[in-house]
Motif scaffolding. Structure first.
Motif, PDB file in Angstrom:
ATOM      1  N   MET A   1     -48.909-141.317  82.352  1.00 61.18           N
ATOM      2  CA  MET A   1     -47.987-140.507  82.228  1.00 61.18           C
ATOM      3  C   MET A   1     -48.472-139.070  82.225  1.00 61.18           C
ATOM      4  O   MET A   1     -49.522-138.850  81.628  1.00 61.18           O
ATOM      5  N   ILE A   2     -47.866-138.117  82.833  1.00 55.26           N
ATOM      6  CA  ILE A   2     -48.604-136.737  82.913  1.00 55.26           C
ATOM      7  C   ILE A   2     -48.218-136.129  81.559  1.00 55.26           C
ATOM      8  O   ILE A   2     -47.452-136.410  80.786  1.00 55.26           O
ATOM      9  N   GLU A  72     -33.573-142.816  79.574  1.00 54.74           N
ATOM     10  CA  GLU A  72     -33.733-144.006  79.251  1.00 54.74           C
ATOM     11  C   GLU A  72     -33.804-144.752  80.858  1.00 54.74           C
ATOM     12  O   GLU A  72     -34.119-145.845  81.206  1.00 54.74           O
ATOM     13  N   SER A  73     -32.911-144.038  81.695  1.00 57.24           N
ATOM     14  CA  SER A  73     -33.009-144.120  83.077  1.00 57.24           C
ATOM     15  C   SER A  73     -34.291-144.485  83.771  1.00 57.24           C
ATOM     16  O   SER A  73     -34.668-144.897  84.922  1.00 57.24           O
ATOM     17  N   PHE A  74     -35.279-143.586  83.190  1.00 55.69           N
ATOM     18  CA  PHE A  74     -36.586-143.374  83.506  1.00 55.69           C
ATOM     19  C   PHE A  74     -37.562-144.189  82.621  1.00 55.69           C
ATOM     20  O   PHE A  74     -39.081-143.711  82.609  1.00 55.69           O
ATOM     21  N   GLY A  75     -37.265-144.966  81.883  1.00 51.95           N
ATOM     22  CA  GLY A  75     -38.147-145.810  80.924  1.00 51.95           C
ATOM     23  C   GLY A  75     -38.781-145.001  79.979  1.00 51.95           C
ATOM     24  O   GLY A  75     -39.667-145.327  79.127  1.00 51.95           O
ATOM     25  N   LEU A  76     -37.785-144.005  79.534  1.00 54.32           N
ATOM     26  CA  LEU A  76     -38.462-143.058  78.340  1.00 54.32           C
ATOM     27  C   LEU A  76     -37.327-143.120  77.263  1.00 54.32           C
ATOM     28  O   LEU A  76     -36.490-143.519  77.501  1.00 54.32           O
ATOM     29  N   GLU A  77     -37.905-142.758  76.005  1.00 53.80           N
ATOM     30  CA  GLU A  77     -37.342-142.600  74.645  1.00 53.80           C
ATOM     31  C   GLU A  77     -37.036-141.172  74.437  1.00 53.80           C
ATOM     32  O   GLU A  77     -38.183-140.771  74.262  1.00 53.80           O
ATOM     33  N   LEU A 105     -32.521-132.459  83.213  1.00 51.92           N
ATOM     34  CA  LEU A 105     -33.295-133.417  82.425  1.00 51.92           C
ATOM     35  C   LEU A 105     -33.604-134.582  83.308  1.00 51.92           C
ATOM     36  O   LEU A 105     -34.870-134.897  83.085  1.00 51.92           O
ATOM     37  N   ALA A 106     -32.914-134.993  83.982  1.00 48.97           N
ATOM     38  CA  ALA A 106     -33.224-136.284  84.819  1.00 48.97           C
ATOM     39  C   ALA A 106     -34.326-136.097  85.843  1.00 48.97           C
ATOM     40  O   ALA A 106     -35.450-136.789  85.939  1.00 48.97           O
ATOM     41  N   ARG A 107     -34.558-134.764  86.449  1.00 44.72           N
ATOM     42  CA  ARG A 107     -35.499-134.507  87.260  1.00 44.72           C
ATOM     43  C   ARG A 107     -36.985-134.469  86.442  1.00 44.72           C
ATOM     44  O   ARG A 107     -38.044-134.833  86.848  1.00 44.72           O
ATOM     45  N   ALA A 108     -36.846-133.683  85.419  1.00 47.62           N
ATOM     46  CA  ALA A 108     -37.912-133.678  84.543  1.00 47.62           C
ATOM     47  C   ALA A 108     -38.426-135.094  84.168  1.00 47.62           C
ATOM     48  O   ALA A 108     -39.650-135.392  83.985  1.00 47.62           O
ATOM     49  N   GLU A 111     -40.310-136.958  86.749  1.00 47.81           N
ATOM     50  CA  GLU A 111     -41.579-136.455  87.188  1.00 47.81           C
ATOM     51  C   GLU A 111     -42.372-137.025  85.953  1.00 47.81           C
ATOM     52  O   GLU A 111     -43.438-137.217  86.153  1.00 47.81           O
ATOM     53  N   LEU A 112     -41.969-136.870  84.715  1.00 45.14           N
ATOM     54  CA  LEU A 112     -42.825-137.310  83.490  1.00 45.14           C
ATOM     55  C   LEU A 112     -43.207-138.616  83.568  1.00 45.14           C
ATOM     56  O   LEU A 112     -44.387-139.240  83.408  1.00 45.14           O
ATOM     57  N   SER A 113     -42.387-139.772  83.938  1.00 46.53           N
ATOM     58  CA  SER A 113     -42.399-140.853  84.003  1.00 46.53           C
ATOM     59  C   SER A 113     -43.120-141.596  85.286  1.00 46.53           C
ATOM     60  O   SER A 113     -43.867-142.643  85.287  1.00 46.53           O
ATOM     61  N   GLY A 114     -42.829-140.716  86.396  1.00 45.42           N
ATOM     62  CA  GLY A 114     -43.231-141.348  87.585  1.00 45.42           C
ATOM     63  C   GLY A 114     -42.782-142.516  88.232  1.00 45.42           C
ATOM     64  O   GLY A 114     -43.070-143.076  88.918  1.00 45.42           O
ATOM     65  N   GLN A 115     -41.437-142.549  87.714  1.00 47.70           N
ATOM     66  CA  GLN A 115     -40.380-143.587  88.203  1.00 47.70           C
ATOM     67  C   GLN A 115     -39.462-143.030  88.768  1.00 47.70           C
ATOM     68  O   GLN A 115     -38.663-142.091  88.655  1.00 47.70           O
ATOM     69  N   GLY A 116     -38.767-143.771  89.713  1.00 42.39           N
ATOM     70  CA  GLY A 116     -37.561-143.506  90.394  1.00 42.39           C
ATOM     71  C   GLY A 116     -37.619-142.451  91.629  1.00 42.39           C
ATOM     72  O   GLY A 116     -38.684-142.058  91.862  1.00 42.39           O
ATOM     73  N   ASP A 117     -36.442-142.189  91.992  1.00 42.22           N
ATOM     74  CA  ASP A 117     -36.390-141.299  93.247  1.00 42.22           C
ATOM     75  C   ASP A 117     -34.891-140.444  92.965  1.00 42.22           C
ATOM     76  O   ASP A 117     -34.308-140.327  91.848  1.00 42.22           O
ATOM     77  N   GLU A 118     -34.575-139.537  94.079  1.00 41.08           N
ATOM     78  CA  GLU A 118     -33.423-138.854  93.885  1.00 41.08           C
ATOM     79  C   GLU A 118     -32.165-139.664  93.878  1.00 41.08           C
ATOM     80  O   GLU A 118     -31.247-139.203  92.762  1.00 41.08           O
ATOM     81  N   ALA A 119     -32.204-140.973  94.344  1.00 47.46           N
ATOM     82  CA  ALA A 119     -31.156-141.662  94.025  1.00 47.46           C
ATOM     83  C   ALA A 119     -30.777-142.092  92.757  1.00 47.46           C
ATOM     84  O   ALA A 119     -29.742-142.034  92.050  1.00 47.46           O
TER      85      ALA A 119
END
Length: 307
Positions: A1-2, A72-77, A105-108, A111-119
Protein backbone atom coordinates in the motif's frame (compact mmCIF):
# COMPACT_ATOMS: atom_id res chain seq x y z
CA UNK A 1 0.00 0.00 0.00
CA UNK A 2 1.29 3.47 -0.89
CA UNK A 3 1.69 6.25 1.71
CA UNK A 4 -1.15 8.52 0.50
CA UNK A 5 -3.64 8.88 -2.33
CA UNK A 6 -5.81 11.54 -3.91
CA UNK A 7 -8.95 11.24 -6.02
CA UNK A 8 -11.15 13.74 -7.87
CA UNK A 9 -14.79 13.91 -8.87
CA UNK A 10 -16.75 16.58 -10.76
CA UNK A 11 -19.80 18.58 -9.77
CA UNK A 12 -22.68 18.85 -12.22
CA UNK A 13 -25.38 21.06 -13.63
CA UNK A 14 -28.48 19.67 -15.33
CA UNK A 15 -29.40 21.81 -18.31
CA UNK A 16 -32.63 19.96 -19.15
CA UNK A 17 -34.65 17.07 -17.82
CA UNK A 18 -34.89 17.02 -14.02
CA UNK A 19 -37.47 14.60 -12.58
CA UNK A 20 -38.55 13.36 -16.02
CA UNK A 21 -35.18 11.60 -16.24
CA UNK A 22 -36.17 9.48 -13.22
CA UNK A 23 -39.12 8.24 -15.31
CA UNK A 24 -37.00 7.19 -18.29
CA UNK A 25 -36.89 10.37 -20.37
CA UNK A 26 -33.74 11.97 -21.78
CA UNK A 27 -31.84 14.68 -19.92
CA UNK A 28 -28.84 16.86 -20.74
CA UNK A 29 -26.18 17.61 -18.15
CA UNK A 30 -22.57 18.68 -17.85
CA UNK A 31 -19.73 17.79 -15.53
CA UNK A 32 -18.12 20.90 -14.06
CA UNK A 33 -14.43 21.74 -13.76
CA UNK A 34 -14.94 21.99 -9.99
CA UNK A 35 -16.09 19.20 -7.73
CA UNK A 36 -14.39 17.26 -4.95
CA UNK A 37 -10.87 16.24 -3.98
CA UNK A 38 -10.48 13.35 -1.52
CA UNK A 39 -7.26 12.54 0.32
CA UNK A 40 -6.57 9.27 2.12
CA UNK A 41 -3.60 7.92 4.04
CA UNK A 42 -3.15 5.08 6.51
CA UNK A 43 -3.57 6.15 10.12
CA UNK A 44 -6.21 5.59 12.75
CA UNK A 45 -8.58 8.51 13.22
CA UNK A 46 -12.05 9.03 14.60
CA UNK A 47 -13.07 11.82 12.24
CA UNK A 48 -13.82 12.27 8.54
CA UNK A 49 -13.72 15.98 7.73
CA UNK A 50 -15.49 17.56 4.78
CA UNK A 51 -14.70 21.14 3.76
CA UNK A 52 -17.09 23.00 1.44
CA UNK A 53 -17.89 26.61 0.38
CA UNK A 54 -20.11 27.05 3.46
CA UNK A 55 -17.57 25.81 6.00
CA UNK A 56 -16.50 22.41 7.28
CA UNK A 57 -18.14 19.57 9.15
CA UNK A 58 -17.41 16.14 10.56
CA UNK A 59 -19.17 13.48 8.52
CA UNK A 60 -21.86 11.44 10.24
CA UNK A 61 -25.10 9.64 9.40
CA UNK A 62 -25.63 8.89 5.73
CA UNK A 63 -22.36 10.50 4.66
CA UNK A 64 -20.34 8.33 7.03
CA UNK A 65 -22.30 5.22 6.01
CA UNK A 66 -21.69 5.91 2.31
CA UNK A 67 -17.99 6.70 2.82
CA UNK A 68 -17.47 3.53 4.84
CA UNK A 69 -19.11 1.46 2.10
CA UNK A 70 -16.97 3.08 -0.60
CA UNK A 71 -13.60 2.35 1.01
CA UNK A 72 -14.71 -1.17 2.00
CA UNK A 73 -15.25 -1.85 -1.72
CA UNK A 74 -11.48 -1.57 -2.04
CA UNK A 75 -10.59 -3.66 1.01
CA UNK A 76 -10.04 -0.68 3.32
CA UNK A 77 -11.53 0.41 6.65
CA UNK A 78 -12.49 4.05 7.10
CA UNK A 79 -11.48 4.00 10.77
CA UNK A 80 -7.96 2.95 9.75
CA UNK A 81 -7.52 5.94 7.46
CA UNK A 82 -6.88 9.64 7.78
CA UNK A 83 -9.59 10.93 5.46
CA UNK A 84 -10.68 14.33 4.19
CA UNK A 85 -12.67 15.72 1.29
CA UNK A 86 -12.62 19.27 -0.06
CA UNK A 87 -15.76 20.26 -1.98
CA UNK A 88 -15.64 23.23 -4.36
CA UNK A 89 -19.43 23.08 -4.88
CA UNK A 90 -22.10 23.66 -2.20
CA UNK A 91 -23.49 20.70 -0.32
CA UNK A 92 -26.95 19.42 -1.21
CA UNK A 93 -27.75 22.27 -3.60
CA UNK A 94 -28.34 20.47 -6.89
CA UNK A 95 -24.73 20.58 -8.09
CA UNK A 96 -23.91 16.93 -7.51
CA UNK A 97 -21.84 17.32 -4.34
CA UNK A 98 -22.59 13.80 -3.07
CA UNK A 99 -21.64 12.13 -6.36
CA UNK A 100 -18.50 14.26 -6.64
CA UNK A 101 -17.55 13.26 -3.09
CA UNK A 102 -18.25 9.59 -3.77
CA UNK A 103 -16.23 9.51 -7.00
CA UNK A 104 -13.29 11.36 -5.42
CA UNK A 105 -13.28 9.04 -2.42
CA UNK A 106 -13.60 5.88 -4.53
CA UNK A 107 -10.75 6.92 -6.81
CA UNK A 108 -8.55 7.74 -3.82
CA UNK A 109 -9.39 4.36 -2.22
CA UNK A 110 -8.60 2.54 -5.47
CA UNK A 111 -5.23 4.27 -5.70
CA UNK A 112 -4.37 3.68 -2.05
CA UNK A 113 -5.34 0.00 -2.10
CA UNK A 114 -4.04 -0.81 -5.55
CA UNK A 115 -7.22 -2.84 -6.06
CA UNK A 116 -10.03 -2.63 -8.57
CA UNK A 117 -10.64 -0.60 -11.70
CA UNK A 118 -12.96 2.15 -12.92
CA UNK A 119 -15.85 -0.33 -13.07
CA UNK A 120 -15.46 -0.98 -9.34
CA UNK A 121 -15.35 2.77 -8.77
CA UNK A 122 -18.69 3.12 -10.58
CA UNK A 123 -20.24 0.28 -8.57
CA UNK A 124 -19.10 1.80 -5.26
CA UNK A 125 -20.40 5.23 -6.26
CA UNK A 126 -23.78 3.82 -7.33
CA UNK A 127 -24.21 2.19 -3.92
CA UNK A 128 -23.26 5.44 -2.18
CA UNK A 129 -25.71 7.46 -4.28
CA UNK A 130 -28.48 5.02 -3.31
CA UNK A 131 -27.65 5.75 0.34
CA UNK A 132 -27.78 9.50 -0.29
CA UNK A 133 -30.79 9.75 -2.59
CA UNK A 134 -32.74 6.52 -2.72
CA UNK A 135 -34.04 6.15 -6.29
CA UNK A 136 -31.41 8.27 -8.01
CA UNK A 137 -31.40 8.55 -11.81
CA UNK A 138 -27.62 8.09 -12.08
CA UNK A 139 -27.07 11.37 -13.88
CA UNK A 140 -25.04 12.93 -11.03
CA UNK A 141 -22.77 9.91 -10.96
CA UNK A 142 -22.24 10.08 -14.73
CA UNK A 143 -21.26 13.76 -14.57
CA UNK A 144 -18.95 13.23 -11.59
CA UNK A 145 -17.16 10.39 -13.37
CA UNK A 146 -16.89 11.75 -16.90
CA UNK A 147 -17.36 15.49 -17.18
CA UNK A 148 -18.26 17.21 -20.44
CA UNK A 149 -21.74 17.87 -21.84
CA UNK A 150 -23.74 14.69 -22.40
CA UNK A 151 -27.20 13.30 -23.03
CA UNK A 152 -28.40 10.79 -20.44
CA UNK A 153 -31.20 8.24 -20.24
CA UNK A 154 -31.45 5.78 -17.36
CA UNK A 155 -31.48 2.03 -17.95
CA UNK A 156 -34.71 0.48 -19.19
CA UNK A 157 -34.96 -1.71 -16.08
CA UNK A 158 -33.26 -1.91 -12.67
CA UNK A 159 -29.65 -2.98 -13.10
CA UNK A 160 -29.50 -1.99 -16.77
CA UNK A 161 -26.72 0.51 -17.60
CA UNK A 162 -27.75 4.05 -18.55
CA UNK A 163 -27.40 5.40 -22.07
CA UNK A 164 -24.76 8.15 -22.01
CA UNK A 165 -23.92 10.04 -25.20
CA UNK A 166 -21.19 12.70 -25.12
CA UNK A 167 -22.19 15.83 -27.03
CA UNK A 168 -20.36 18.36 -29.15
CA UNK A 169 -21.61 21.59 -27.59
CA UNK A 170 -20.39 25.16 -28.12
CA UNK A 171 -18.57 27.09 -25.42
CA UNK A 172 -20.99 27.67 -22.55
CA UNK A 173 -20.88 30.41 -19.95
CA UNK A 174 -22.86 29.21 -16.95
CA UNK A 175 -23.62 31.19 -13.80
CA UNK A 176 -24.98 29.37 -10.77
CA UNK A 177 -26.45 30.84 -7.59
CA UNK A 178 -27.44 29.05 -4.40
CA UNK A 179 -30.69 30.84 -3.68
CA UNK A 180 -32.22 28.81 -0.85
CA UNK A 181 -31.38 26.04 1.60
CA UNK A 182 -31.27 22.68 -0.06
CA UNK A 183 -34.10 20.17 -0.02
CA UNK A 184 -33.71 16.40 0.13
CA UNK A 185 -33.46 14.95 -3.38
CA UNK A 186 -35.14 11.75 -2.20
CA UNK A 187 -38.00 13.74 -0.66
CA UNK A 188 -38.53 15.82 -3.80
CA UNK A 189 -38.44 12.74 -6.05
CA UNK A 190 -40.98 10.96 -3.84
CA UNK A 191 -43.22 14.03 -3.93
CA UNK A 192 -43.23 14.11 -7.73
CA UNK A 193 -43.87 10.35 -7.80
CA UNK A 194 -46.87 10.86 -5.53
CA UNK A 195 -48.18 13.67 -7.75
CA UNK A 196 -47.84 11.44 -10.81
CA UNK A 197 -49.82 8.68 -9.09
CA UNK A 198 -52.62 11.09 -8.15
CA UNK A 199 -52.84 12.91 -11.49
CA UNK A 200 -51.36 10.64 -14.18
CA UNK A 201 -53.34 12.26 -17.00
CA UNK A 202 -51.68 15.61 -16.26
CA UNK A 203 -48.24 14.65 -14.95
CA UNK A 204 -47.28 11.99 -17.50
CA UNK A 205 -47.64 14.50 -20.38
CA UNK A 206 -45.54 16.94 -18.34
CA UNK A 207 -42.75 14.36 -18.11
CA UNK A 208 -43.09 13.79 -21.85
CA UNK A 209 -42.87 17.54 -22.51
CA UNK A 210 -39.73 17.83 -20.39
CA UNK A 211 -38.23 14.96 -22.39
CA UNK A 212 -39.10 16.73 -25.64
CA UNK A 213 -37.48 19.93 -24.34
CA UNK A 214 -34.35 17.96 -23.46
CA UNK A 215 -34.14 16.52 -26.97
CA UNK A 216 -34.71 19.96 -28.52
CA UNK A 217 -32.11 21.47 -26.19
CA UNK A 218 -29.64 18.80 -27.17
CA UNK A 219 -30.23 19.55 -30.85
CA UNK A 220 -29.82 23.30 -30.26
CA UNK A 221 -26.55 22.82 -28.41
CA UNK A 222 -25.17 20.44 -31.02
CA UNK A 223 -26.10 23.02 -33.69
CA UNK A 224 -24.31 25.75 -31.70
CA UNK A 225 -27.53 27.75 -31.22
CA UNK A 226 -27.12 29.06 -27.66
CA UNK A 227 -30.07 31.46 -28.07
CA UNK A 228 -32.46 28.57 -28.64
CA UNK A 229 -30.74 26.53 -25.95
CA UNK A 230 -31.45 29.32 -23.47
CA UNK A 231 -35.09 29.69 -24.50
CA UNK A 232 -35.58 25.98 -23.95
CA UNK A 233 -34.10 26.28 -20.45
CA UNK A 234 -36.88 28.81 -19.73
CA UNK A 235 -39.50 26.38 -21.04
CA UNK A 236 -38.03 23.61 -18.90
CA UNK A 237 -38.30 25.85 -15.83
CA UNK A 238 -42.00 26.41 -16.50
CA UNK A 239 -42.61 22.67 -16.72
CA UNK A 240 -40.69 22.06 -13.48
CA UNK A 241 -42.85 24.69 -11.81
CA UNK A 242 -45.89 22.71 -12.96
CA UNK A 243 -44.47 19.73 -11.05
CA UNK A 244 -44.35 21.84 -7.91
CA UNK A 245 -40.58 21.72 -7.42
CA UNK A 246 -39.84 25.42 -7.91
CA UNK A 247 -40.11 27.92 -5.05
CA UNK A 248 -40.39 31.70 -4.83
CA UNK A 249 -36.62 32.25 -4.49
CA UNK A 250 -35.93 30.13 -7.57
CA UNK A 251 -38.57 31.99 -9.59
CA UNK A 252 -37.13 35.34 -8.47
CA UNK A 253 -33.58 34.29 -9.38
CA UNK A 254 -34.66 33.19 -12.84
CA UNK A 255 -36.47 36.49 -13.40
CA UNK A 256 -33.48 38.55 -12.24
CA UNK A 257 -31.09 36.58 -14.46
CA UNK A 258 -33.25 37.08 -17.55
CA UNK A 259 -33.57 40.80 -16.77
CA UNK A 260 -29.76 40.94 -16.60
CA UNK A 261 -29.46 39.39 -20.06
CA UNK A 262 -29.34 35.64 -19.44
CA UNK A 263 -30.37 33.59 -22.48
CA UNK A 264 -32.14 31.21 -20.12
CA UNK A 265 -32.40 30.35 -16.44
CA UNK A 266 -33.85 27.44 -14.49
CA UNK A 267 -33.45 25.46 -11.32
CA UNK A 268 -30.85 22.70 -11.43
CA UNK A 269 -31.28 19.53 -9.43
CA UNK A 270 -34.32 18.28 -7.58
CA UNK A 271 -35.69 21.71 -6.65
CA UNK A 272 -37.43 22.75 -3.47
CA UNK A 273 -34.40 24.95 -2.80
CA UNK A 274 -30.77 24.86 -3.85
CA UNK A 275 -29.44 26.40 -7.04
CA UNK A 276 -30.41 28.20 -10.22
CA UNK A 277 -28.31 28.04 -13.39
CA UNK A 278 -28.25 30.78 -16.03
CA UNK A 279 -26.81 30.62 -19.54
CA UNK A 280 -24.95 33.85 -20.30
CA UNK A 281 -24.17 35.14 -23.81
CA UNK A 282 -20.84 36.76 -22.87
CA UNK A 283 -18.53 37.88 -20.07
CA UNK A 284 -20.27 41.24 -19.59
CA UNK A 285 -23.68 39.66 -19.07
CA UNK A 286 -22.10 37.12 -16.75
CA UNK A 287 -20.97 40.08 -14.62
CA UNK A 288 -24.47 41.60 -14.70
CA UNK A 289 -26.15 38.32 -13.73
CA UNK A 290 -23.76 37.87 -10.82
CA UNK A 291 -24.30 41.47 -9.77
CA UNK A 292 -28.09 40.99 -9.70
CA UNK A 293 -27.80 37.78 -7.69
CA UNK A 294 -25.10 38.95 -5.32
CA UNK A 295 -27.27 41.97 -4.45
CA UNK A 296 -29.56 39.35 -2.84
CA UNK A 297 -26.55 37.84 -0.99
CA UNK A 298 -26.79 34.61 -2.99
CA UNK A 299 -23.43 32.80 -3.31
CA UNK A 300 -22.47 32.61 -6.98
CA UNK A 301 -20.27 30.36 -9.10
CA UNK A 302 -19.37 30.77 -12.74
CA UNK A 303 -18.09 28.21 -15.21
CA UNK A 304 -16.72 28.46 -18.72
CA UNK A 305 -17.11 25.14 -20.51
CA UNK A 306 -14.97 24.92 -23.61
CA UNK A 307 -16.13 22.89 -26.61
Amino acid sequence: MIDAAEGRGRGKVILYGEHAVVHGFEAVACGLPLGAVARLRPGKTSTFIIEHPGGRFEADGQVLKAARGIVESFGLELEALESSVHLAVPVGAGMGSSAALAVALARAARELSGQGDEARVEEAVARAEAVFHGQASGIDQSAALRGGVFAFRRGAHPGAPPQIEPMQAPALRLVVAQVAPSASTATMVRGVHALARRYPAAITPTFEAIGQVARAGRAALEAGDVQEAGELMNVNQGLLSALGVSIAAIDAACHLARQAGALGAKLTGAGGGGCVVALSPDAEHTRLIRQAWEARDWPCFEFYLEP
